[in-house]
Design a protein around this motif. Structure first.
Motif, PDB file in Angstrom:
ATOM      1  N   ASN A   1     -16.824   7.501  -2.348  1.00  0.00           N
ATOM      2  CA  ASN A   1     -15.582   7.908  -2.806  1.00  0.00           C
ATOM      3  C   ASN A   1     -15.010   9.131  -2.143  1.00  0.00           C
ATOM      4  O   ASN A   1     -13.672   9.179  -1.673  1.00  0.00           O
ATOM      5  N   TYR A   2     -15.889  10.321  -1.947  1.00  0.00           N
ATOM      6  CA  TYR A   2     -15.145  11.250  -1.064  1.00  0.00           C
ATOM      7  C   TYR A   2     -14.776  10.844   0.387  1.00  0.00           C
ATOM      8  O   TYR A   2     -13.879  11.597   0.641  1.00  0.00           O
ATOM      9  N   ALA A   3     -15.656  10.230   0.947  1.00  0.00           N
ATOM     10  CA  ALA A   3     -15.172  10.052   2.291  1.00  0.00           C
ATOM     11  C   ALA A   3     -13.974   9.141   2.276  1.00  0.00           C
ATOM     12  O   ALA A   3     -13.119   9.305   3.244  1.00  0.00           O
ATOM     13  N   ALA A   4     -13.837   8.202   1.568  1.00  0.00           N
ATOM     14  CA  ALA A   4     -12.619   7.381   1.629  1.00  0.00           C
ATOM     15  C   ALA A   4     -11.495   8.495   0.963  1.00  0.00           C
ATOM     16  O   ALA A   4     -10.332   7.895   1.576  1.00  0.00           O
ATOM     17  N   ASN A   5     -11.628   9.127   0.113  1.00  0.00           N
ATOM     18  CA  ASN A   5     -10.575  10.250  -0.422  1.00  0.00           C
ATOM     19  C   ASN A   5     -10.087  10.928   0.595  1.00  0.00           C
ATOM     20  O   ASN A   5      -8.896  11.265   0.937  1.00  0.00           O
ATOM     21  N   VAL A   6     -10.971  11.355   1.674  1.00  0.00           N
ATOM     22  CA  VAL A   6     -10.813  12.212   2.789  1.00  0.00           C
ATOM     23  C   VAL A   6      -9.973  11.365   3.876  1.00  0.00           C
ATOM     24  O   VAL A   6      -8.824  11.743   4.431  1.00  0.00           O
ATOM     25  N   ALA A   7     -10.550  10.316   4.156  1.00  0.00           N
ATOM     26  CA  ALA A   7     -10.018   9.561   5.225  1.00  0.00           C
ATOM     27  C   ALA A   7      -8.877   8.525   4.765  1.00  0.00           C
ATOM     28  O   ALA A   7      -8.286   8.263   5.777  1.00  0.00           O
ATOM     29  N   ARG A   8      -8.720   8.256   3.568  1.00  0.00           N
ATOM     30  CA  ARG A   8      -7.592   7.245   3.290  1.00  0.00           C
ATOM     31  C   ARG A   8      -7.619   5.999   3.822  1.00  0.00           C
ATOM     32  O   ARG A   8      -6.505   5.724   4.447  1.00  0.00           O
ATOM     33  N   PRO A   9      -8.812   5.150   3.925  1.00  0.00           N
ATOM     34  CA  PRO A   9      -8.598   4.055   4.845  1.00  0.00           C
ATOM     35  C   PRO A   9      -7.957   3.021   4.016  1.00  0.00           C
ATOM     36  O   PRO A   9      -7.621   2.933   3.025  1.00  0.00           O
ATOM     37  N   PRO A  10      -7.286   2.100   5.090  1.00  0.00           N
ATOM     38  CA  PRO A  10      -6.254   0.938   4.546  1.00  0.00           C
ATOM     39  C   PRO A  10      -7.149  -0.048   3.689  1.00  0.00           C
ATOM     40  O   PRO A  10      -8.546  -0.108   4.035  1.00  0.00           O
ATOM     41  N   LEU A  11      -6.755  -0.664   2.865  1.00  0.00           N
ATOM     42  CA  LEU A  11      -7.272  -1.659   2.026  1.00  0.00           C
ATOM     43  C   LEU A  11      -7.687  -2.980   3.275  1.00  0.00           C
ATOM     44  O   LEU A  11      -6.387  -3.459   3.620  1.00  0.00           O
ATOM     45  N   GLU A  12      -8.662  -3.604   3.016  1.00  0.00           N
ATOM     46  CA  GLU A  12      -8.769  -4.829   3.911  1.00  0.00           C
ATOM     47  C   GLU A  12      -8.226  -6.068   3.170  1.00  0.00           C
ATOM     48  O   GLU A  12      -7.995  -5.964   1.950  1.00  0.00           O
ATOM     49  N   PRO A  13      -7.615  -6.959   3.780  1.00  0.00           N
ATOM     50  CA  PRO A  13      -7.103  -8.244   3.254  1.00  0.00           C
ATOM     51  C   PRO A  13      -7.511  -8.634   2.043  1.00  0.00           C
ATOM     52  O   PRO A  13      -6.890  -8.980   0.818  1.00  0.00           O
ATOM     53  N   PRO A  14      -9.022  -8.805   1.678  1.00  0.00           N
ATOM     54  CA  PRO A  14      -9.532  -9.182   0.418  1.00  0.00           C
ATOM     55  C   PRO A  14      -9.459  -8.096  -0.726  1.00  0.00           C
ATOM     56  O   PRO A  14      -9.608  -8.514  -1.692  1.00  0.00           O
ATOM     57  N   LEU A  15      -9.028  -7.111  -0.265  1.00  0.00           N
ATOM     58  CA  LEU A  15      -9.080  -6.159  -1.462  1.00  0.00           C
ATOM     59  C   LEU A  15      -7.725  -5.825  -1.916  1.00  0.00           C
ATOM     60  O   LEU A  15      -7.340  -5.309  -2.840  1.00  0.00           O
ATOM     61  N   ARG A  16      -6.765  -5.863  -1.117  1.00  0.00           N
ATOM     62  CA  ARG A  16      -5.342  -5.885  -1.232  1.00  0.00           C
ATOM     63  C   ARG A  16      -4.803  -6.352  -2.558  1.00  0.00           C
ATOM     64  O   ARG A  16      -3.885  -5.748  -3.031  1.00  0.00           O
ATOM     65  N   PRO A  17      -5.081  -7.645  -3.184  1.00  0.00           N
ATOM     66  CA  PRO A  17      -4.897  -7.853  -4.486  1.00  0.00           C
ATOM     67  C   PRO A  17      -5.211  -7.016  -5.557  1.00  0.00           C
ATOM     68  O   PRO A  17      -4.566  -6.974  -6.626  1.00  0.00           O
ATOM     69  N   HIS A  18      -6.135  -6.125  -5.440  1.00  0.00           N
ATOM     70  CA  HIS A  18      -6.627  -5.369  -6.190  1.00  0.00           C
ATOM     71  C   HIS A  18      -6.331  -3.726  -6.129  1.00  0.00           C
ATOM     72  O   HIS A  18      -7.130  -3.065  -6.598  1.00  0.00           O
ATOM     73  N   ALA A  19      -5.300  -3.552  -5.320  1.00  0.00           N
ATOM     74  CA  ALA A  19      -5.011  -2.253  -5.073  1.00  0.00           C
ATOM     75  C   ALA A  19      -4.622  -1.484  -6.237  1.00  0.00           C
ATOM     76  O   ALA A  19      -4.379  -1.953  -7.357  1.00  0.00           O
TER      77      ALA A  19
END
Length: 183
Positions: free
Chosen positions: A162-180
Motif C-alpha cells: 500500500n505504501y509503495a503504491a501510494n508513493v509511486a501511484r502506479p496505473p491500474l492494469e487492464p484487468p483492474l480498471r473496472p474496479h478503480a
C-alpha cells in the motif's frame, strides 16, 4: 513526486526477476505494485517472503485473506491495492456485496468477514493498541488468539504494498480498471 520505474521481468534489477516471474505466473501479469517494489530489492524480497508464509502457512481461507487485504487497502487509502484486492476477493469467493461494503468503508454482512475487517482496520487505526473488546469481538466470531497475531502479518505485508503504491501511484492494469477506486 519521484517517478518510479514499474519493472517487468525484463527490466527488474538482478535477483528481483524471480519474484516477478512467480507473480506473473500466479496472476497472469506482473502487478504494478510489485513492479514498483522491484526498485528496492530489500522491499520486494521482504514482501515476497512474508506473503509466501502468510498465504502458504497461514490459517485464513483465501476469501478471508482477501477480506483482510482489501480492508487494509481501504484503510490505507491505496487506490491501486483496492482495485487489485477487489479483483482477487471476487476470484476467491468473496461476494460482490461484501467487496462493495468494504470498499465503501462499511462491513460485510457475513459475521466472520465483518469481525476480520473490523479487527484489521482497528489494528491500523489504533497502531496495534487494541482494546480488550477488539480481541473479544474477533474471537467471538470464531477466530482464535493465534489468528489475531496472523492478522498482524497481513497488515504488515499489505502496508508494504500500500505504501509503495501510494508513493509511486502506479496505473491500474487492464484487468483492474473496472474496479478503480478513489478515496
Amino acid at each position: 513526486m519521484t517517478d518510479y520505474v514499474i519493472h517487468t521481468e525484463d527490466t527488474a534489477p538482478g535477483d528481483t526477476r524471480q519474484p516477478l516471474t512467480v507473480l506473473r505466473e500466479a496472476f497472469g501479469f506482473v502487478p504494478n505494485g510489485a513492479g514498483v517494489m522491484a526498485n528496492s530489492p530489500a522491499l520486494l524480497h521482504s514482501f515476497f517472503s512474508a506473503f509466501g508464509h502468510f498465504r502458504g502457512g497461514g490459517t485464513f481461507t483465501p476469501a478471508e485473506r482477501q477480506v483482510l487485504l482489501l480492508s487494509n487497502a481501504v484503510a490505507n487509502d491505496c487506490a491501486w491495492a483496492v482495485a487489485f484486492h477487489s479483483v482477487e476477493a471476487l476470484a476467491d469467493g468473496v461476494t460482490p456485496a461484501a467487496v462493495d461494503a468494504i470498499r465503501r468503508r462499511g462491513l460485510p454482512t457475513e459475521p466472520r468477514f465483518a469481525a476480520l475487517s473490523t479487527l484489521t482496520r482497528s489494528l491500523i487505526e489504533k497502531r496495534g493498541h487494541l482494546d480488550e473488546t477488539d480481541a473479544t469481538a474477533f474471537t467471538a466470531a470464531g477466530f482464535d488468539d493465534g489468528q489475531l497475531l496472523e492478522v498482524i502479518t497481513g497488515v504488515a505485508i499489505s502496508t508494504m504494498t500500500n505504501y509503495a503504491a501510494n508513493v509511486a501511484r502506479p496505473p491500474l492494469e487492464p484487468p483492474l480498471r473496472p474496479h478503480a477506486w478513489a478515496y
